[in-house]
Design an enzyme around this catalytic site. Structure first.
Site, PDB file in Angstrom:
ATOM      1  N   LYS A 231       0.936  -1.256  -0.038  1.00  0.00           N
ATOM      2  CA  LYS A 231       0.051   0.072  -0.110  1.00  0.00           C
ATOM      3  C   LYS A 231       1.051   1.174   0.085  1.00  0.00           C
ATOM      4  O   LYS A 231       1.908   1.074   0.764  1.00  0.00           O
ATOM      5  CB  LYS A 231      -1.026   0.024   1.204  1.00  0.00           C
TER       6      LYS A 231
ATOM      7  N   ASP B  52      -6.994   4.215  -4.413  1.00  0.00           N
ATOM      8  CA  ASP B  52      -7.635   4.141  -3.210  1.00  0.00           C
ATOM      9  C   ASP B  52      -8.196   5.524  -3.172  1.00  0.00           C
ATOM     10  O   ASP B  52      -8.558   6.229  -4.046  1.00  0.00           O
ATOM     11  CB  ASP B  52      -6.720   3.663  -2.261  1.00  0.00           C
TER      12      ASP B  52
HETATM   13  P1  NDP Z   1     -13.074   7.663  -2.934  1.00  0.00           P
HETATM   14  O1  NDP Z   1     -11.972   8.864  -2.768  1.00  0.00           O
HETATM   15  O2  NDP Z   1     -13.457   7.535  -4.362  1.00  0.00           O
HETATM   16  O3  NDP Z   1     -14.051   8.015  -2.142  1.00  0.00           O
HETATM   17  C1  NDP Z   1     -14.078   8.206  -0.720  1.00  0.00           C
HETATM   18  C2  NDP Z   1     -15.432   8.587   0.087  1.00  0.00           C
HETATM   19  O4  NDP Z   1     -15.192   8.293   1.362  1.00  0.00           O
HETATM   20  C3  NDP Z   1     -15.633  10.025  -0.211  1.00  0.00           C
HETATM   21  O5  NDP Z   1     -17.181  10.197  -0.367  1.00  0.00           O
HETATM   22  C4  NDP Z   1     -15.233  10.691   1.040  1.00  0.00           C
HETATM   23  O6  NDP Z   1     -15.723  11.883   1.158  1.00  0.00           O
HETATM   24  C5  NDP Z   1     -15.353   9.729   2.093  1.00  0.00           C
HETATM   25  N1  NDP Z   1     -14.469   9.747   3.085  1.00  0.00           N
HETATM   26  C6  NDP Z   1     -13.166   9.714   2.933  1.00  0.00           C
HETATM   27  N2  NDP Z   1     -12.209   9.843   4.120  1.00  0.00           N
HETATM   28  C7  NDP Z   1     -13.512  10.199   4.827  1.00  0.00           C
HETATM   29  C8  NDP Z   1     -13.291  10.632   6.285  1.00  0.00           C
HETATM   30  N3  NDP Z   1     -12.217  10.604   7.017  1.00  0.00           N
HETATM   31  N4  NDP Z   1     -14.439  10.821   6.759  1.00  0.00           N
HETATM   32  C9  NDP Z   1     -15.819  10.706   6.337  1.00  0.00           C
HETATM   33  N5  NDP Z   1     -15.776  10.503   4.783  1.00  0.00           N
HETATM   34  C10 NDP Z   1     -14.637  10.176   4.355  1.00  0.00           C
HETATM   35  O7  NDP Z   1     -12.401   6.333  -2.450  1.00  0.00           O
HETATM   36  P2  NDP Z   1     -12.863   4.748  -2.422  1.00  0.00           P
HETATM   37  O8  NDP Z   1     -14.475   4.767  -2.782  1.00  0.00           O
HETATM   38  O9  NDP Z   1     -12.003   4.287  -3.445  1.00  0.00           O
HETATM   39  O10 NDP Z   1     -12.447   4.126  -1.236  1.00  0.00           O
HETATM   40  C11 NDP Z   1     -13.324   4.026   0.005  1.00  0.00           C
HETATM   41  C12 NDP Z   1     -12.733   2.869   0.964  1.00  0.00           C
HETATM   42  O11 NDP Z   1     -12.888   1.702   0.234  1.00  0.00           O
HETATM   43  C13 NDP Z   1     -11.587   3.133   1.526  1.00  0.00           C
HETATM   44  O12 NDP Z   1     -11.529   2.498   2.824  1.00  0.00           O
HETATM   45  C14 NDP Z   1     -10.573   2.457   0.558  1.00  0.00           C
HETATM   46  O13 NDP Z   1      -9.433   1.911   1.276  1.00  0.00           O
HETATM   47  C15 NDP Z   1     -11.672   1.163   0.312  1.00  0.00           C
HETATM   48  N6  NDP Z   1     -11.553   0.281  -0.794  1.00  0.00           N
HETATM   49  C16 NDP Z   1     -11.201   1.066  -2.042  1.00  0.00           C
HETATM   50  C17 NDP Z   1     -11.191   0.184  -3.210  1.00  0.00           C
HETATM   51  C18 NDP Z   1     -11.048   0.410  -4.753  1.00  0.00           C
HETATM   52  O14 NDP Z   1     -10.948  -0.358  -5.681  1.00  0.00           O
HETATM   53  N7  NDP Z   1     -11.259   1.809  -4.674  1.00  0.00           N
HETATM   54  C19 NDP Z   1     -10.853  -1.350  -2.839  1.00  0.00           C
HETATM   55  C20 NDP Z   1     -10.969  -1.710  -1.740  1.00  0.00           C
HETATM   56  C21 NDP Z   1     -11.208  -0.942  -0.622  1.00  0.00           C
HETATM   57  P3  NDP Z   1     -15.055  13.227   0.978  1.00  0.00           P
HETATM   58  O15 NDP Z   1     -15.119  13.407  -0.415  1.00  0.00           O
HETATM   59  O16 NDP Z   1     -15.740  14.277   1.819  1.00  0.00           O
HETATM   60  O17 NDP Z   1     -13.425  13.314   1.454  1.00  0.00           O
HETATM   61  O1  2IT Z   2      -7.882  -1.644  -0.877  1.00  0.00           O
HETATM   62  C1  2IT Z   2      -7.840  -2.085  -1.922  1.00  0.00           C
HETATM   63  O2  2IT Z   2      -7.906  -3.235  -2.167  1.00  0.00           O
HETATM   64  C2  2IT Z   2      -7.487  -1.257  -3.251  1.00  0.00           C
HETATM   65  N1  2IT Z   2      -7.513   0.053  -3.065  1.00  0.00           N
HETATM   66  C3  2IT Z   2      -7.522  -1.647  -4.367  1.00  0.00           C
HETATM   67  C4  2IT Z   2      -6.098  -2.327  -4.830  1.00  0.00           C
HETATM   68  C5  2IT Z   2      -5.673  -2.601  -5.925  1.00  0.00           C
HETATM   69  O3  2IT Z   2      -4.617  -2.806  -6.271  1.00  0.00           O
HETATM   70  O4  2IT Z   2      -6.650  -2.587  -6.940  1.00  0.00           O
END
Ligand code: NDP
Ligand code: 2IT
Length: 453
Positions: free
Chosen positions: A132, A172
């Protein structure tokens, strides 16, 4: 410690040492604690793991790269951020895991994410190790050009440490299609190589169909498997979702497609509650708002006045059948967990990484609801990243149906592994134990085979 010590003593001793070696890294302690509670009985029952110090070695990252990222903002000011790549464990494949850009990013958060990634990637069945990275850079309010200059400067250092057989980052929080494109463009220029060193790329330059949707879709597939295992399904269920980014919006889309009604979405400014459900048209508005306009979720109620916006609050007080936390770590505390249970939540399926505090998880397990932990439930994203790597290596592209079919198969297999290792013998499945033990075994056995390295 000797085998005469009790399980509790072994766990306490292990955690004490880990906390001493990694002071102040509370998120990392939390992620390891959850795994050790599940895995220690298994380790104690298998002396070869204990003798080879597998848990001690698995909780120490292979290496951490820390570097400065200097860049110039639109006003000509010089800015400096800190960036990391945590290469946690490459026992079963090249390091793989996302990059996060958010002001809260620090070493503890990236170590917890890299540690969990190792288990998650193992569960997918694909040959991927765990890593990561990210930076404390805050993309909010920055122009496209500023984001571009930051991404390019970051890649000027990162390119030395990644490669298709070494370490393959992805997106992420704060890193989506725009950022991956800027970073890939710079890598290509620096190295004069067009190769799959990042995933989540654009479809025109080596990206995979369904990667954008994969985490949210996969999370909903996993949820449906948990329900089907008890003879139920998502159809007709009400859902509360946090976040409004990549994971949240595609979880919303798939849940709606499968006949559920999604009542909430959120961001760091608060949550929206729409009693009529966030349907396909409303979701298209949210995606445009967040991805193109980079706006706030509060704007939803201007467009849909029947909905309510609750500033500075999380959605967990809204009564519903299913909860999908899809924003960030530690966004559900024990009080909120108890409120959810009192309101009749039957399923919690984690789209975000470690969204439930340790004590919240214990509440869900005590109540014996269906609790899908992140490493199993959100593995669909990295799984399709793995499929993107395969397509890049083969220099072919699979169709949407082909990739979605493989994603569904992988989520079904992960569910089966969790049932195999987490069945309590009384028809309830502890998916936390199931995911932790199933993820552990493959990595541990590879480490045993290598000897002392
Ligand atoms: P994005 O940046 O697309 O979206 C994040 C969302 O979460 C936004 O709505 C953001 O709001 C909100 N958010 C982030 N930080 C905070 C906080 N501290 N408090 C409140 N709201 C918050 O990220 P993703 O959708 O990609 O990721 C979301 C989660 O999923 C994370 O935990 C990530 O690690 C996990 N994840 C992502 C993967 C991927 O493929 N993208 C895969 C597996 C897990 P705001 O805009 O106001 O910050
Ligand atoms: O938390 C996760 O699994 C991710 N942000 C996706 C990682 C990846 O390599 O696609």
């Amino acid at each position: 410690m000797t085998s005469s010590h009790s399980l509790r003593e072994e766990i306490d001793h292990f955690m004490h040492g880990l906390e001493r070696r990694n002071p102040h890294e509370t998120e990392f302690h939390q992620a390891v604690h959850e795994v050790v509670e599940s895995v220690m009985p298994f380790v104690m029952a298998n002396p070869s793991y204990k003798k080879a110090q597998i848990l001690e070695r698995m909780t120490e990252p292979d290496r951490i790269i820390i570097f400065r990222v200097s860049w110039e903002d639109d006003e000509g000011n010089i800015r400096a951020n800190r960036a990391w790549r945590v290469q946690f464990n490459n026992s079963i494949g090249p390091y793989k895991g996302g990059l996060r850009f958010h002001p809260s990013v620090n070493q503890s958060i990236l170590k917890f994410l890299g540690f969990e990634q190792t288990f998650k990637n193992s569960l997918t069945g694909l040959p991927m190790g765990g890593g990561k990275g990210g930076s404390n850079f805050n993309p909010k309010g920055k122009s496209d050009r500023e984001v571009m200059r930051f991404c390019q400067s970051l890649m000027v250092e990162l390119h030395r440490h990644i490669g298709e057989d070494t370490d393959v980052p992805a997106g992420d929080i704060g890193v989506g299609a725009r950022e991956i494109s800027y970073m890939f463009g710079m890598y290509k220029r620096l190295r004069n190589r067009f190769t799959g060193i990042l995933t989540g790329k654009g479809l025109a330059f080596g990206g995979s169909l369904v990667r954008t949707e994969a985490t949210g879709f996969g999370c909903v597939y996993f949820c449906n498997h948990m329900l089907e295992h008890t003879g139920d399904s998502l159809k007709g269920k009400t859902c509360i979702i946090s976040g409004s980014g990549n994971v949240a919006t595609y979880a919303c889309q798939k849940a709606t497609e499968l006949g559920a009604k999604v009542l909430t979405l959120s961001d760091s400014g608060g949550f929206v509650y729409d009693p009529d459900g966030i349907d396909e048209d409303k979701l298209a508005f949210v995606k445009h708002l967040k991805e193109v306009q980079r706006g706030r979720i509060s704007e939803y109620v201007k467009k849909y006045p029947k909905a309510e916006f609750h500033a500075e609050q999380r959605p967990w007080g809204v009564p519903a059948d299913v909860a999908f936390p899809c924003a960030t770590q530690n966004e559900i505390n024990a009080d909120e967990a108890r409120t959810m249970l009192k309101n009749g939540v039957k399923v919690v399926c984690e789209g975000a990484n470690m969204p439930s505090e340790y004590d919240a998880v214990q509440e869900f397990l005590k109540a014996k609801i269906l609790f899908g932990p992140a490493k199993a439930a959100n593995a669909g994203g990295v799984a399709v990243s793995g499929l993107e790597q395969s397509q890049n290596q083969l220099r072919i592209s699979w169709s949407r149906d082909e990739v979605d079919g493989k994603l569904q198969e992988i989520m079904r297999d992960i569910h089966e592994k969790c049932v195999q290792y987490g069945n309590d013998g009384n028809s309830w499945v502890n998916y936390v134990d199931g995911a932790n033990i199933a993820g552990f075994v493959k990595v541990a056995d590879a480490m045993l085979a290598y000897g002392v390295v």
